[in-house]
Scaffold this active site. Structure first.
Site, PDB file in Angstrom:
ATOM      1  N   ASN A 167      55.407  26.610  23.440  1.00  0.00           N
ATOM      2  CA  ASN A 167      55.546  26.282  22.154  1.00  0.00           C
ATOM      3  C   ASN A 167      54.845  27.143  21.778  1.00  0.00           C
ATOM      4  O   ASN A 167      54.284  28.149  21.363  1.00  0.00           O
ATOM      5  CB  ASN A 167      55.970  24.829  21.921  1.00  0.00           C
ATOM      6  CG  ASN A 167      56.805  25.047  20.060  1.00  0.00           C
ATOM      7  OD1 ASN A 167      56.672  26.725  19.689  1.00  0.00           O
ATOM      8  ND2 ASN A 167      57.568  24.695  19.397  1.00  0.00           N
ATOM      9  N   ASP A 168      53.375  26.468  21.432  1.00  0.00           N
ATOM     10  CA  ASP A 168      52.253  26.561  20.707  1.00  0.00           C
ATOM     11  C   ASP A 168      51.700  27.614  21.822  1.00  0.00           C
ATOM     12  O   ASP A 168      51.689  28.620  21.052  1.00  0.00           O
ATOM     13  CB  ASP A 168      51.278  25.931  21.217  1.00  0.00           C
ATOM     14  CG  ASP A 168      51.509  24.531  20.418  1.00  0.00           C
ATOM     15  OD1 ASP A 168      51.886  24.232  19.330  1.00  0.00           O
ATOM     16  OD2 ASP A 168      51.028  23.241  21.493  1.00  0.00           O
ATOM     17  N   VAL A 169      51.658  27.970  22.480  1.00  0.00           N
ATOM     18  CA  VAL A 169      51.402  29.260  23.271  1.00  0.00           C
ATOM     19  C   VAL A 169      52.061  31.129  23.577  1.00  0.00           C
ATOM     20  O   VAL A 169      51.804  32.083  23.819  1.00  0.00           O
ATOM     21  CB  VAL A 169      51.208  29.613  24.644  1.00  0.00           C
ATOM     22  CG1 VAL A 169      49.703  28.042  25.511  1.00  0.00           C
ATOM     23  CG2 VAL A 169      52.218  29.042  25.707  1.00  0.00           C
ATOM     24  N   ALA A 176      49.995  21.113  19.403  1.00  0.00           N
ATOM     25  CA  ALA A 176      50.031  21.411  18.237  1.00  0.00           C
ATOM     26  C   ALA A 176      50.267  21.009  17.001  1.00  0.00           C
ATOM     27  O   ALA A 176      49.581  21.342  16.120  1.00  0.00           O
ATOM     28  CB  ALA A 176      48.881  22.925  18.364  1.00  0.00           C
TER      29      ALA A 176
END
Lengths: 96, 463
Positions: free
Chosen positions: B389-391, B430
């Site tokens: 998700n965050d990346v 995050a």
């Protein structure tokens, strides 16, 4: 050993430490961190020496606790790093 | 036993130090990494043997028992830990190392006075930083193990409390340097250790989940420095060299990691202090998303020409690496070009995903680093995001103030279609909402990564 000699060793070691890891790919960040982590487990040497010299009961307890903790750090650190790197083995073979 | 003459001891310690340098050097290159680690282990074993042979030690029996206990704790933990949980294990190992260094220095200071102010200062430093490393590592462990929230933890007045505790610790350390009489010294050391433990907790609490790997690396460097300082206190050159090597290389490594994530070290550590409450955190509002079935996903993938797979931590947690490889092979058999886009911090640590995929025997050639794969994504038909998700969150580029703002991302939005395999709409580690999930060209398949992939694999087989 006198302070200046120790300081000399310290400064030279800083430069070696900077130099040896300055070019490392992100792939190896985790194993390198883990390996460095295992190396500072050599505090076990210090733990053994101070425990062997202590004369008080409390000192013995503290020293033995330090020995246990340092052994976990050192032995566990090298074993887990080896396990990580084992997984790269097949891949490296395929690369050549 | 005191059988080894001083000169031979010094020589043996020199050999061990060289082993450590070669170990770090070896670990920097894939071909020699494993041998490097073994050389390091050899150096450590040699050093411990020399310690036994060169000193006339009391309490030999209990020390050997303590080493046996330590090994009995460390080896099974290292052997059995799932590869997904390895980052927190490394954090824990690092923490106990820091704790050991603090104990060693405290013991040496109380039992052998009159080593001079420099040694007292080094000892105070070791107790302070070793305790910070210990408690800080415990907090990172709790964050990674998700025993506590992975969001930055801040409270009103946090920076003031942190600053005050740090000043108190420094004052206590100065008190140790002026070398008071025995009883006072012990009190000061205990107080310093307690305050330092508190400082360590406060130091790590405000760090957001995505930045935890950088903090582990930094604490690793800290522990290295404490080992070096305790080497100074003990007059042991090996500890000095080994600790300094780890401290220096750990600092460089921390900076490399921060650079790979597009973060500066100061914003990582103190970002949460300034940013306050993350305004971009999940708002919880209901917005429409396009979710599909495994068959829909199979059709998209099966008739694509080029698919880029972006694996993340969710893949690792579900232990779905092997199923993912099976899917990739099926697609390749259908003539689809399959690539893996690996973000430098996919997983929980830099390089973590490479380890996990190597475990599943995914060939090295198809693993592409971020710089290589971003141009490929422009021509890809489908980007398949599995448990990441965050990346891939465009907020890193578009939302200044987001905790991950400035981190380079895999630009999956450039592909024709995006498929997310996700457990739920819950934001990533995050804790930031991902706009891409609401994009019209995005399809979501909800569920455990392994179950979803298995369903997609069987659907592809029936195409």
């Amino acid at each position: 050993m006198d302070g200046i000699t120790l300081l000399t060793i310290f400064v030279l070691s800083v430069f070696i430490g900077f130099e040896v890891v300055s070019k490392v790919s992100t792939t190896l960040h985790t194993p390198l961190m883990s390996g460095a982590n295992a190396i500072h487990g050599v505090i076990l040497v210090g733990a053994i020496v101070v425990t062997g010299r202590t004369t008080s009961g409390l000192g013995l307890v503290m020293g033995l606790l330090a020995v246990v903790l340092a052994t976990v750090n050192m032995v566990g650190g090298f074993v887990v790093t080896d396990r990580m790197l084992e997984m790269f083995k097949g891949r490296q073979g395929g690369r050549r | 036993m005191n059988v080894l003459p001083a000169q031979l001891t010094a020589l043996a310690y020199l050999v061990a130090a060289v082993c450590f340098i070669l170990a770090l050097k070896g670990l920097s290159s894939p071909a020699s990494a494993r041998r490097g680690n073994l050389i390091g282990a050899g150096g450590a074993v040699l050093a411990v043997l020399v310690a036994f042979l060169s000193e006339s030690l009391q309490h030999l029996g209990p020390i050997l028992v303590a080493i046996a206990i330590g090994s009995a704790l460390g080896v099974p933990a290292a052997r059995r830990v799932a590869m997904t949980q390895m980052p927190q294990l490394v954090a824990l190992f690092n923490g106990v190392g820091g704790g050991a260094a603090a104990l060693v220095a405290a013991l040496e200071l109380t039992e052998r006075h009159g080593n001079g102010a420099a040694a007292a200062a080094a000892g105070g430093f070791t107790v302070l930083v070793g305790a910070v490393s210990f408690s800080g590592s415990c907090v990172t462990f709790a964050k990674l193990q998700e025993l506590m929230t992975t969001r930055p933890v801040t409270f009103p007045g946090g920076p003031v409390v942190f600053g005050g505790a740090l000043l108190a610790a420094l004052a206590l350390a100065v008190g140790i340097v002026v070398q008071p009489a025995g009883g006072v010294l012990v009190l000061l050391l205990v107080a310093l250790a307690l305050v330092a433990l508190f400082v360590g907790v406060l130091f790590v609490l405000p760090v957001g989940g995505a930045d935890v790997p950088i903090v582990i690396s930094l604490l690793n460097a800290f522990t290295g420095l404490t080992v070096a300082a305790s080497g100074y206190v003990l007059g042991n050159t090996l500890l000095l060299v080994a600790g300094t090597l780890v401290g220096a290389s750990g600092t460089i490594l921390t900076r490399l990691m921060a650079a790979a994530m597009g973060r500066s070290l100061t914003s990582t550590l103190f970002g949460a202090f300034k940013a306050g409450t993350g305004a971009v955190a999940g708002t919880g509002e209901e917005r429409p998303v396009r979710s599909g079935s495994a068959e829909d996903v199979a059709i998209l993938l099966g008739y694509a020409r080029k698919v880029v797979i972006v694996p993340g931590y969710g893949l690792a947690v579900a232990q779905a690496q092997h199923t993912l490889r099976e899917l990739a092979e099926l697609l390749e058999a259908r003539g689809v070009e399959v690539l893996y886009g690996i973000h430098p911090v996919a997983g929980r640590m830099p390089g973590h995903m490479n380890v996990l995929l190597a475990e599943a025997n995914v060939p090295y050639e198809v693993l592409k680093e971020m710089e290589e794969v971003n141009p490929e994504l422009k021509t890809a038909d489908v980007a398949l995001v599995v448990g990441a998700n965050d990346v891939v969150n465009p907020a890193a580029k578009s939302t200044p103030g987001a905790p991950i703002y400035g981190m380079p991302i895999l630009e999956v939005g450039e592909a024709q279609q995006v498929v997310f395999l996700k457990r739920s709409m819950r934001p990533g580690f995050a804790g930031i909402e991902n706009e891409l999930l609401y994009d019209p060209k995005t399809m979501l398949l909800f569920g455990d990564a392994k179950a979803s992939l298995t369903a997609v694999v069987s659907a592809v087989k029936t195409l």
